[in-house]
Design a protein around this motif. Structure first.
Motif, short mmCIF file in Angstrom:
data_model
loop_
_atom_site.label_atom_id
_atom_site.label_comp_id
_atom_site.label_asym_id
_atom_site.label_seq_id
_atom_site.Cartn_x
_atom_site.Cartn_y
_atom_site.Cartn_z
N ARG A 145 0.81 -1.14 0.13
CA ARG A 145 0.08 -0.08 -0.22
C ARG A 145 0.91 1.23 0.15
NH1 ARG A 145 -3.72 3.27 3.45
NH2 ARG A 145 -5.38 3.68 2.28
N LYS A 146 1.93 1.24 0.64
CA LYS A 146 3.10 2.48 0.88
C LYS A 146 3.49 2.47 -0.58
CE LYS A 146 4.10 2.21 5.60
NZ LYS A 146 5.21 2.15 6.68
N LYS A 147 3.71 1.56 -1.33
CA LYS A 147 4.46 1.66 -2.81
C LYS A 147 3.25 1.85 -3.79
CE LYS A 147 7.35 -1.29 -4.32
NZ LYS A 147 7.84 -2.40 -4.92
N SER A 148 2.03 1.92 -3.61
CA SER A 148 1.22 1.98 -4.72
C SER A 148 0.48 3.32 -4.22
CB SER A 148 -0.12 0.79 -4.81
OG SER A 148 -0.63 0.80 -3.67
N THR A 149 -0.56 3.61 -5.23
CA THR A 149 -1.23 4.95 -5.19
C THR A 149 -2.77 4.28 -5.05
OG1 THR A 149 0.10 6.29 -6.81
CG2 THR A 149 -2.11 7.14 -6.13
N ASP A 150 -2.95 4.18 -3.77
CA ASP A 150 -4.36 3.83 -3.28
C ASP A 150 -5.44 4.66 -3.60
OD1 ASP A 150 -6.30 2.27 -2.38
OD2 ASP A 150 -5.77 1.81 -0.40
N ILE A 151 -6.55 4.45 -4.40
CA ILE A 151 -7.60 5.32 -4.92
C ILE A 151 -8.60 5.34 -3.53
CG2 ILE A 151 -7.16 5.34 -7.18
CD1 ILE A 151 -9.47 3.07 -7.53
N ILE A 152 -8.48 4.35 -2.77
CA ILE A 152 -9.45 4.07 -1.73
C ILE A 152 -8.70 5.01 -0.61
CG2 ILE A 152 -10.63 2.67 -0.30
CD1 ILE A 152 -10.84 0.66 -2.35
N SER A 153 -9.68 5.51 0.08
CA SER A 153 -9.27 6.53 1.29
C SER A 153 -8.90 5.72 2.46
CB SER A 153 -10.26 7.70 1.86
OG SER A 153 -11.43 6.96 2.32
N SER A 154 -8.01 6.27 3.52
CA SER A 154 -7.38 5.45 4.67
C SER A 154 -8.85 4.89 5.39
CB SER A 154 -6.71 6.09 5.41
OG SER A 154 -5.35 6.39 4.67
N ASN A 155 -9.80 6.08 5.80
CA ASN A 155 -10.91 5.33 6.51
C ASN A 155 -11.84 4.51 5.76
OD1 ASN A 155 -10.30 7.24 8.52
ND2 ASN A 155 -11.57 8.98 7.65
N ASN A 156 -12.17 4.49 4.37
CA ASN A 156 -12.66 3.64 3.78
C ASN A 156 -11.82 2.22 3.72
OD1 ASN A 156 -14.81 5.59 3.30
ND2 ASN A 156 -14.61 5.36 1.06
#
Length: 260
Positions: free
Chosen positions: A43-54
């Motif tokens: 997750r740190k290496k990628s661009t996660d389109i989902i917010s941390s809360n979600n």
């Protein structure tokens, strides 16, 4: 001496400082820990389109779904025997298949509640596979104490899993398959431009549930409706759930073969 016994005696229960270690339990906890740390790393290496809360809500949904369905499916693997056990045994009795599908349902429910539209499974795919590999090694070391052993066989890969009978080492079959699947998905993530968000998780689920449907015939199961076990019925439900993805894959393969 059986070939399985040349490396380690099964079940493998080493004694350290006078304490007999439960290697299955140790590797099970290790699977959760390493799998989660690998997920955090990805997750740190990628661009996660989902917010941390979600993302947190999705994880919570997955955990609760997995906890519930893993116990229910495990109970129906052998309901007559499990009915005679106490509640604590049935609470601890679980199966990865129910956990995976229950986690999927929990995620979908959580996403509907929070209104999340994006697919969330791809980031979990490789950590889940890695975790199952570690967990299955623990199942193998537990021998016949865990219901991951196969029927008696004369097949050259048969092993004595602790009861003096040469059996299919089902857990090792799964480990080999999952290692290959891990490598394939890892390569596809680098080269397959035709995969859309969520397809890697679907590929894992379809592949693994297909394997388990087939491999269950090698286990001393209780067979119910249509001559299938509870796990096999769950596998069919999962494959029906992903029927659109399966049809897309068949269509793609046909086009490739036509071009060739």
């Amino acid at each position: 001496m059986n070939s399985a016994m040349l490396i380690v005696s099964i079940p493998f229960e080493p004694i350290v400082f006078g304490i007999k270690l439960n290697m299955h339990l140790i590797l099970e906890y290790l699977a959760f820990f390493i799998g989660f740390r690998y997920y955090v790393y990805l997750r740190k290496k990628s661009t996660d389109i989902i917010s941390s809360n979600n993302r947190l809500s999705i994880i919570i949904g997955a955990v609760f779904g997995a906890l519930v369905l893993s116990r229910i499916v495990a109970f129906f693997e052998n309901p007559i025997a499990h009915h005679n056990e106490d509640w604590l045994f049935n609470l601890n009795n679980k199966t990865i298949m129910g956990g995976l599908f229950g986690g999927l349902l929990g995620v979908e429910l959580a996403k509907k509640i929070i209104g999340e539209k994006y697919s969330s499974g791809d980031l979990f795919t490789l950590p889940i596979i890695l975790g199952i590999i570690i967990g299955r090694l623990g199942c193998f070391l537990a021998g016949i104490k865990e219901f991951t052993y196969g029927k008696e066989t004369s097949f050259f890969m048969g092993m004595d899993l602790g009861d003096g009978v040469t059996r299919h080492p089902i857990a090792l079959y799964e480990v080999v398959f999952l290692i290959l699947l891990f490598i394939i998905i890892k390569r596809l993530q680098k080269t397959a431009i035709y995969f859309v968000n969520g397809d890697y998780f679907k590929l894992f689920m379809v592949s693994y549930f297909s394997l388990r449907f087939c491999i269950e015939f090698l286990k001393p199961n209780s067979f119910y409706m249509l001559g299938l076990s509870s796990i096999q019925l769950l596998c069919l439900i999962c494959l029906i759930y992903y029927y659109k993805f399966i049809l897309q894959g068949i269509t793609y393969v046909r086009k490739k073969l036509y071009v060739l």
